[in-house]
Design a protein around this motif. Sequence first.
Motif, mmCIF file in Angstrom:
data_model
loop_
_atom_site.group_PDB
_atom_site.id
_atom_site.type_symbol
_atom_site.label_atom_id
_atom_site.label_comp_id
_atom_site.label_asym_id
_atom_site.label_seq_id
_atom_site.Cartn_x
_atom_site.Cartn_y
_atom_site.Cartn_z
ATOM 1 N N PHE A 82 -4.341 8.382 4.367
ATOM 2 C CA PHE A 82 -3.964 9.731 4.776
ATOM 3 C C PHE A 82 -5.122 10.446 5.465
ATOM 4 C CE2 PHE A 82 -0.107 9.851 1.990
ATOM 5 C CZ PHE A 82 0.764 10.337 2.949
ATOM 6 N N TYR A 83 -6.327 10.329 4.932
ATOM 7 C CA TYR A 83 -7.473 10.990 5.567
ATOM 8 C C TYR A 83 -7.720 10.434 6.971
ATOM 9 C CZ TYR A 83 -8.619 13.118 1.083
ATOM 10 O OH TYR A 83 -8.568 13.851 -0.077
ATOM 11 N N GLU A 84 -7.471 9.151 7.149
ATOM 12 C CA GLU A 84 -7.733 8.519 8.438
ATOM 13 C C GLU A 84 -6.675 8.863 9.487
ATOM 14 O OE1 GLU A 84 -8.145 4.349 7.706
ATOM 15 O OE2 GLU A 84 -9.819 4.639 6.309
ATOM 16 N N VAL A 129 10.297 13.264 4.042
ATOM 17 C CA VAL A 129 9.570 12.354 3.154
ATOM 18 C C VAL A 129 10.057 10.929 3.389
ATOM 19 C CG1 VAL A 129 9.031 11.767 0.762
ATOM 20 C CG2 VAL A 129 9.311 14.175 1.433
ATOM 21 N N LYS A 130 9.138 10.050 3.693
ATOM 22 C CA LYS A 130 9.463 8.645 3.949
ATOM 23 C C LYS A 130 9.457 7.857 2.640
ATOM 24 C CE LYS A 130 9.633 4.638 6.260
ATOM 25 N NZ LYS A 130 10.778 4.218 7.095
ATOM 26 N N LEU A 131 10.547 7.124 2.376
ATOM 27 C CA LEU A 131 10.597 6.230 1.224
ATOM 28 C C LEU A 131 10.053 4.868 1.639
ATOM 29 C CD1 LEU A 131 11.464 5.518 -1.683
ATOM 30 C CD2 LEU A 131 13.725 4.939 -0.753
ATOM 31 N N ALA A 141 -1.848 -2.996 0.915
ATOM 32 C CA ALA A 141 -0.711 -2.885 1.822
ATOM 33 C C ALA A 141 -0.081 -1.494 1.779
ATOM 34 C CB ALA A 141 0.339 -3.944 1.495
ATOM 35 N N ILE A 142 -0.264 -0.758 0.671
ATOM 36 C CA ILE A 142 0.243 0.614 0.630
ATOM 37 C C ILE A 142 -0.461 1.440 1.698
ATOM 38 C CG2 ILE A 142 0.509 2.701 -0.759
ATOM 39 C CD1 ILE A 142 0.483 0.959 -3.251
ATOM 40 N N GLY A 143 -1.772 1.284 1.780
ATOM 41 C CA GLY A 143 -2.531 1.994 2.797
ATOM 42 C C GLY A 143 -2.094 1.625 4.195
ATOM 43 N N GLU A 144 -1.822 0.352 4.420
ATOM 44 C CA GLU A 144 -1.389 -0.083 5.746
ATOM 45 C C GLU A 144 -0.018 0.505 6.085
ATOM 46 O OE1 GLU A 144 -3.311 -1.601 7.942
ATOM 47 O OE2 GLU A 144 -4.795 -1.300 6.360
ATOM 48 N N ALA A 145 0.864 0.594 5.094
ATOM 49 C CA ALA A 145 2.184 1.187 5.337
ATOM 50 C C ALA A 145 2.057 2.659 5.713
ATOM 51 C CB ALA A 145 3.061 1.024 4.102
ATOM 52 N N ILE A 146 1.148 3.377 5.054
ATOM 53 C CA ILE A 146 0.929 4.791 5.381
ATOM 54 C C ILE A 146 0.306 4.918 6.767
ATOM 55 C CG2 ILE A 146 -0.366 6.862 4.738
ATOM 56 C CD1 ILE A 146 0.009 5.961 1.795
ATOM 57 N N ARG A 147 -0.633 4.059 7.084
ATOM 58 C CA ARG A 147 -1.229 4.087 8.431
ATOM 59 C C ARG A 147 -0.171 3.826 9.497
ATOM 60 N NH1 ARG A 147 -5.255 1.528 5.454
ATOM 61 N NH2 ARG A 147 -7.237 2.704 5.395
ATOM 62 N N GLY A 148 0.804 3.004 9.164
ATOM 63 C CA GLY A 148 1.864 2.690 10.108
ATOM 64 C C GLY A 148 2.716 3.890 10.486
ATOM 65 N N LEU A 149 2.631 4.952 9.696
ATOM 66 C CA LEU A 149 3.369 6.184 10.006
ATOM 67 C C LEU A 149 2.624 7.062 11.001
ATOM 68 C CD1 LEU A 149 4.537 7.074 6.387
ATOM 69 C CD2 LEU A 149 5.841 5.892 8.175
ATOM 70 N N ALA A 150 1.403 6.670 11.352
ATOM 71 C CA ALA A 150 0.611 7.332 12.400
ATOM 72 C C ALA A 150 0.417 8.827 12.161
ATOM 73 C CB ALA A 150 1.245 7.088 13.775
ATOM 74 N N LYS A 152 2.429 10.997 10.903
ATOM 75 C CA LYS A 152 3.604 11.843 11.152
ATOM 76 C C LYS A 152 4.283 12.347 9.886
ATOM 77 C CE LYS A 152 4.638 9.821 15.667
ATOM 78 N NZ LYS A 152 5.649 9.118 16.489
ATOM 79 N N ARG A 153 3.857 11.889 8.742
ATOM 80 C CA ARG A 153 4.437 12.350 7.480
ATOM 81 C C ARG A 153 3.320 12.852 6.561
ATOM 82 N NH1 ARG A 153 9.846 10.431 7.015
ATOM 83 N NH2 ARG A 153 10.440 9.842 9.136
ATOM 84 N N SER A 154 3.564 13.996 5.936
ATOM 85 C CA SER A 154 2.591 14.519 4.970
ATOM 86 C C SER A 154 2.868 14.014 3.573
ATOM 87 C CB SER A 154 2.610 16.049 4.965
ATOM 88 O OG SER A 154 3.844 16.541 4.480
ATOM 89 N N ALA A 155 4.024 13.391 3.379
ATOM 90 C CA ALA A 155 4.396 12.900 2.056
ATOM 91 C C ALA A 155 5.176 11.604 2.175
ATOM 92 C CB ALA A 155 5.243 13.938 1.325
ATOM 93 N N VAL A 156 4.914 10.698 1.251
ATOM 94 C CA VAL A 156 5.699 9.472 1.136
ATOM 95 C C VAL A 156 6.089 9.294 -0.322
ATOM 96 C CG1 VAL A 156 4.532 8.356 3.088
ATOM 97 C CG2 VAL A 156 3.686 7.970 0.765
ATOM 98 N N MET A 157 7.149 8.553 -0.516
ATOM 99 C CA MET A 157 7.573 8.163 -1.852
ATOM 100 C C MET A 157 7.464 6.662 -1.974
ATOM 101 S SD MET A 157 8.709 9.236 -4.731
ATOM 102 C CE MET A 157 9.018 8.180 -6.171
ATOM 103 N N LEU A 158 6.673 6.193 -2.916
ATOM 104 C CA LEU A 158 6.540 4.768 -3.167
ATOM 105 C C LEU A 158 7.665 4.356 -4.116
ATOM 106 C CD1 LEU A 158 2.682 4.633 -3.849
ATOM 107 C CD2 LEU A 158 3.871 4.392 -1.656
ATOM 108 N N ALA A 159 8.557 3.500 -3.656
ATOM 109 C CA ALA A 159 9.715 3.114 -4.461
ATOM 110 C C ALA A 159 9.290 2.536 -5.800
ATOM 111 C CB ALA A 159 10.565 2.097 -3.700
ATOM 112 N N ASN A 160 9.987 2.930 -6.867
ATOM 113 C CA ASN A 160 9.716 2.451 -8.222
ATOM 114 C C ASN A 160 8.323 2.802 -8.717
ATOM 115 O OD1 ASN A 160 11.575 0.519 -6.683
ATOM 116 N ND2 ASN A 160 12.036 -0.078 -8.785
ATOM 117 N N HIS A 161 7.681 3.789 -8.107
ATOM 118 C CA HIS A 161 6.263 4.046 -8.408
ATOM 119 C C HIS A 161 5.965 5.540 -8.474
ATOM 120 C CE1 HIS A 161 1.825 2.842 -7.321
ATOM 121 N NE2 HIS A 161 1.883 3.812 -8.220
ATOM 122 N N GLY A 162 6.008 6.236 -7.341
ATOM 123 C CA GLY A 162 5.724 7.659 -7.381
ATOM 124 C C GLY A 162 5.382 8.239 -6.020
#
Length: 219
Positions: A82-84, A129-131, A141-150, A152-162
Amino acid sequence: MKGETAARELVCTLAKSMFDRGLTSGSTGNISVQTEDGGLLVTPTGSSFGRLDPAALSKFDRQGNFVSGSPPTKEMPLHQAFYETRSGTGAVVHLHSCHSVALSLLPDVDTEDFLPPLTPYGIMKLGRVKLLPFFLPGDPAIGEAIRGLAGKRSAVMLANHGPVVAGKDLEAACYAIEELEDTSRLAILTRGLHPRLINSDNKKTLFGLHQLSSQQPNA
């Protein structure tokens, strides 16, 4: 954030508030906040939000090197992503809040727009919010998935996690993630009852307010 000492104290104060209200439990959840010199203060691995020690928070310099304190949370990749990718991010909060996790388990949730438009506040504070799919805790890989959003999202939901929410400062991130949990709870409570949703025109206006407040590219 004014001063590192104040930042450390605020992390512990807001974390305990969330713990006391049942937004996270045990040793779950983690927080990071950017310091005035561009470094990070991070909650330690295995720590409880209810008993954080300001002096024991993990400290990183602006190059991402661990400097002092207890070993950091294993979820550093999602914080760093997110910071990046989102300029102006001052804090990131990750919880294991019950209702948002429950909503993420249901089969027909919209992966691009996780929260239904039930109240204006969820839209204004969170945008869309992106699931994300399930990843093992701490998986880079969580970080890579967030980076993949470029950014554009301030919030994500990690399925089965939080949920994970980035904000301009720690208070903003905490308020937004609490709104995410509240909206998730409303979604569970009204599921199957055909609740009246905010219409598309009003949604567009509210999304615009979110974009304006976060000053990020359109999602």
